[in-house]
Design a protein around this motif. Structure first.
Motif, PDB file in Angstrom:
ATOM      1  N   ALA A  21       9.875 -12.259 -33.098  1.00 42.52           N
ATOM      2  CA  ALA A  21       9.146 -13.399 -32.662  1.00 42.52           C
ATOM      3  C   ALA A  21       7.783 -13.079 -32.815  1.00 42.52           C
ATOM      4  CB  ALA A  21       9.408 -13.946 -31.165  1.00 42.52           C
ATOM      5  N   GLN A  22       6.880 -13.780 -33.093  1.00 40.82           N
ATOM      6  CA  GLN A  22       5.240 -13.758 -33.449  1.00 40.82           C
ATOM      7  C   GLN A  22       4.794 -14.925 -32.575  1.00 40.82           C
ATOM      8  OE1 GLN A  22       3.743 -13.877 -37.412  1.00 40.82           O
ATOM      9  NE2 GLN A  22       1.900 -13.496 -36.738  1.00 40.82           N
ATOM     10  N   PRO A  23       4.583 -14.562 -31.239  1.00 42.54           N
ATOM     11  CA  PRO A  23       3.906 -15.677 -30.444  1.00 42.54           C
ATOM     12  C   PRO A  23       2.388 -15.813 -31.006  1.00 42.54           C
ATOM     13  CG  PRO A  23       4.035 -13.792 -29.246  1.00 42.54           C
ATOM     14  CD  PRO A  23       4.855 -13.320 -30.620  1.00 42.54           C
ATOM     15  N   GLY A  24       1.807 -17.108 -30.566  1.00 42.22           N
ATOM     16  CA  GLY A  24       0.380 -17.317 -30.770  1.00 42.22           C
ATOM     17  C   GLY A  24       0.152 -17.823 -32.195  1.00 42.22           C
ATOM     18  N   ALA A  25       1.032 -18.197 -32.971  1.00 42.24           N
ATOM     19  CA  ALA A  25       0.809 -18.551 -34.427  1.00 42.24           C
ATOM     20  C   ALA A  25       0.247 -20.127 -34.553  1.00 42.24           C
ATOM     21  CB  ALA A  25       2.282 -18.394 -35.136  1.00 42.24           C
ATOM     22  N   ARG A  26      -0.152 -20.388 -35.607  1.00 44.16           N
ATOM     23  CA  ARG A  26      -0.568 -21.807 -35.658  1.00 44.16           C
ATOM     24  C   ARG A  26       0.491 -22.899 -35.710  1.00 44.16           C
ATOM     25  NH1 ARG A  26      -4.372 -21.939 -40.986  1.00 44.16           N
ATOM     26  NH2 ARG A  26      -4.636 -19.896 -40.965  1.00 44.16           N
ATOM     27  N   ARG A  27       1.768 -22.564 -36.058  1.00 41.44           N
ATOM     28  CA  ARG A  27       2.911 -23.441 -35.693  1.00 41.44           C
ATOM     29  C   ARG A  27       4.174 -22.717 -35.757  1.00 41.44           C
ATOM     30  NH1 ARG A  27       1.051 -25.172 -41.347  1.00 41.44           N
ATOM     31  NH2 ARG A  27       1.763 -23.789 -42.664  1.00 41.44           N
ATOM     32  N   THR A  28       4.883 -23.320 -35.010  1.00 41.06           N
ATOM     33  CA  THR A  28       6.471 -22.698 -35.032  1.00 41.06           C
ATOM     34  C   THR A  28       6.885 -22.759 -36.175  1.00 41.06           C
ATOM     35  OG1 THR A  28       6.361 -23.105 -32.674  1.00 41.06           O
ATOM     36  CG2 THR A  28       8.578 -22.490 -33.669  1.00 41.06           C
ATOM     37  N   GLU A  29       7.621 -21.747 -36.784  1.00 41.16           N
ATOM     38  CA  GLU A  29       8.236 -21.894 -38.174  1.00 41.16           C
ATOM     39  C   GLU A  29       9.088 -20.411 -38.430  1.00 41.16           C
ATOM     40  OE1 GLU A  29       5.579 -22.096 -41.407  1.00 41.16           O
ATOM     41  OE2 GLU A  29       4.284 -20.477 -40.499  1.00 41.16           O
ATOM     42  N   ILE A  30      10.134 -20.679 -39.172  1.00 42.82           N
ATOM     43  CA  ILE A  30      10.885 -19.668 -39.579  1.00 42.82           C
ATOM     44  C   ILE A  30       9.983 -18.899 -40.924  1.00 42.82           C
ATOM     45  CG2 ILE A  30      13.093 -18.737 -41.056  1.00 42.82           C
ATOM     46  CD1 ILE A  30      14.619 -20.668 -39.058  1.00 42.82           C
ATOM     47  N   SER A  77      10.990  -9.775 -23.016  1.00 42.22           N
ATOM     48  CA  SER A  77       9.609  -9.605 -22.814  1.00 42.22           C
ATOM     49  C   SER A  77       9.246  -8.758 -24.246  1.00 42.22           C
ATOM     50  CB  SER A  77       9.332  -8.466 -21.616  1.00 42.22           C
ATOM     51  OG  SER A  77      10.180  -7.512 -21.889  1.00 42.22           O
ATOM     52  N   SER A  78       9.854  -8.826 -25.365  1.00 38.04           N
ATOM     53  CA  SER A  78       9.878  -7.924 -26.343  1.00 38.04           C
ATOM     54  C   SER A  78       9.675  -9.039 -27.725  1.00 38.04           C
ATOM     55  CB  SER A  78      10.942  -6.999 -26.692  1.00 38.04           C
ATOM     56  OG  SER A  78      11.218  -6.663 -27.837  1.00 38.04           O
ATOM     57  N   ARG A  79       9.132  -8.409 -28.693  1.00 38.75           N
ATOM     58  CA  ARG A  79       9.251  -9.313 -29.977  1.00 38.75           C
ATOM     59  C   ARG A  79      10.612  -9.374 -30.498  1.00 38.75           C
ATOM     60  NH1 ARG A  79       4.019  -9.901 -33.520  1.00 38.75           N
ATOM     61  NH2 ARG A  79       2.514  -9.835 -31.618  1.00 38.75           N
ATOM     62  N   HIS A  80      11.345  -8.529 -30.682  1.00 38.50           N
ATOM     63  CA  HIS A  80      12.648  -8.385 -30.995  1.00 38.50           C
ATOM     64  C   HIS A  80      13.742  -8.826 -30.096  1.00 38.50           C
ATOM     65  CE1 HIS A  80      15.900  -7.244 -33.534  1.00 38.50           C
ATOM     66  NE2 HIS A  80      16.573  -7.119 -32.479  1.00 38.50           N
ATOM     67  N   LYS A  81      14.383 -10.062 -30.329  1.00 41.08           N
ATOM     68  CA  LYS A  81      15.136 -10.596 -29.242  1.00 41.08           C
ATOM     69  C   LYS A  81      16.690 -10.691 -29.956  1.00 41.08           C
ATOM     70  CE  LYS A  81      11.179 -13.009 -27.681  1.00 41.08           C
ATOM     71  NZ  LYS A  81      10.796 -12.307 -26.375  1.00 41.08           N
ATOM     72  N   ARG A  82      17.683 -10.923 -28.828  1.00 48.22           N
ATOM     73  CA  ARG A  82      18.712 -11.511 -29.173  1.00 48.22           C
ATOM     74  C   ARG A  82      19.131 -12.869 -28.575  1.00 48.22           C
ATOM     75  NH1 ARG A  82      22.430  -9.148 -32.664  1.00 48.22           N
ATOM     76  NH2 ARG A  82      23.934  -9.354 -31.181  1.00 48.22           N
ATOM     77  N   LEU A  83      19.262 -13.732 -29.609  1.00 48.79           N
ATOM     78  CA  LEU A  83      19.711 -15.174 -28.720  1.00 48.79           C
ATOM     79  C   LEU A  83      21.072 -15.481 -29.024  1.00 48.79           C
ATOM     80  CD1 LEU A  83      16.449 -15.115 -29.407  1.00 48.79           C
ATOM     81  CD2 LEU A  83      16.924 -17.566 -29.640  1.00 48.79           C
TER      82      LEU A  83
END
Length: 107
Positions: A21-30, A77-83
């Motif tokens: 995940a990269q938070p704080g981007a202009r838009r949410t997208e893959i 709390s990490s950029r790498h997540k398992r959903l």
């Protein structure tokens, strides 16, 4: 038929999705792949769990699931997540993800 994807693994009653995940981007997208994960930019900031909530809502929308069917199992709390995605089979999840990744850099 065996489907092997680094970012998707089958579990009982659903799949696990690895996300960078990269938070704080202009838009949410893959935006493509990042190692063994799918890279998703999230418009929400990484403050007060807002980015995680936005990520869960986005992933649910992409895979046609209720938000309650998507949960962060590790990396909160990490950029790498398992959903964990409940109620979707690996073949369906793979087809949806392949469609979204088609034509993206690194895909």
């Amino acid at each position: 038929m065996t489907i092997e994807r680094a970012e998707l693994t089958a579990t009982d009653g659903g799949v696990m999705l690895s996300v960078h995940a990269q938070p704080g981007a202009r838009r949410t997208e893959i935006v493509g792949r990042h190692g063994d994960a799918v890279k998703i930019r999230v418009a929400a900031p990484a403050v007060d769990d807002r980015a995680n909530e936005a990520l869960v809502a986005f992933v649910a929308e992409v895979f046609g699931l209720r938000s309650s069917a998507v949960s962060i199992r590790s990396g909160g709390s990490s950029r790498h997540k398992r959903l964990r995605l409940e109620g979707i089979e690996l073949t369906a999840a793979t087809a949806i993800l392949d469609h979204r990744l088609r034509g993206l850099p690194g895909a």
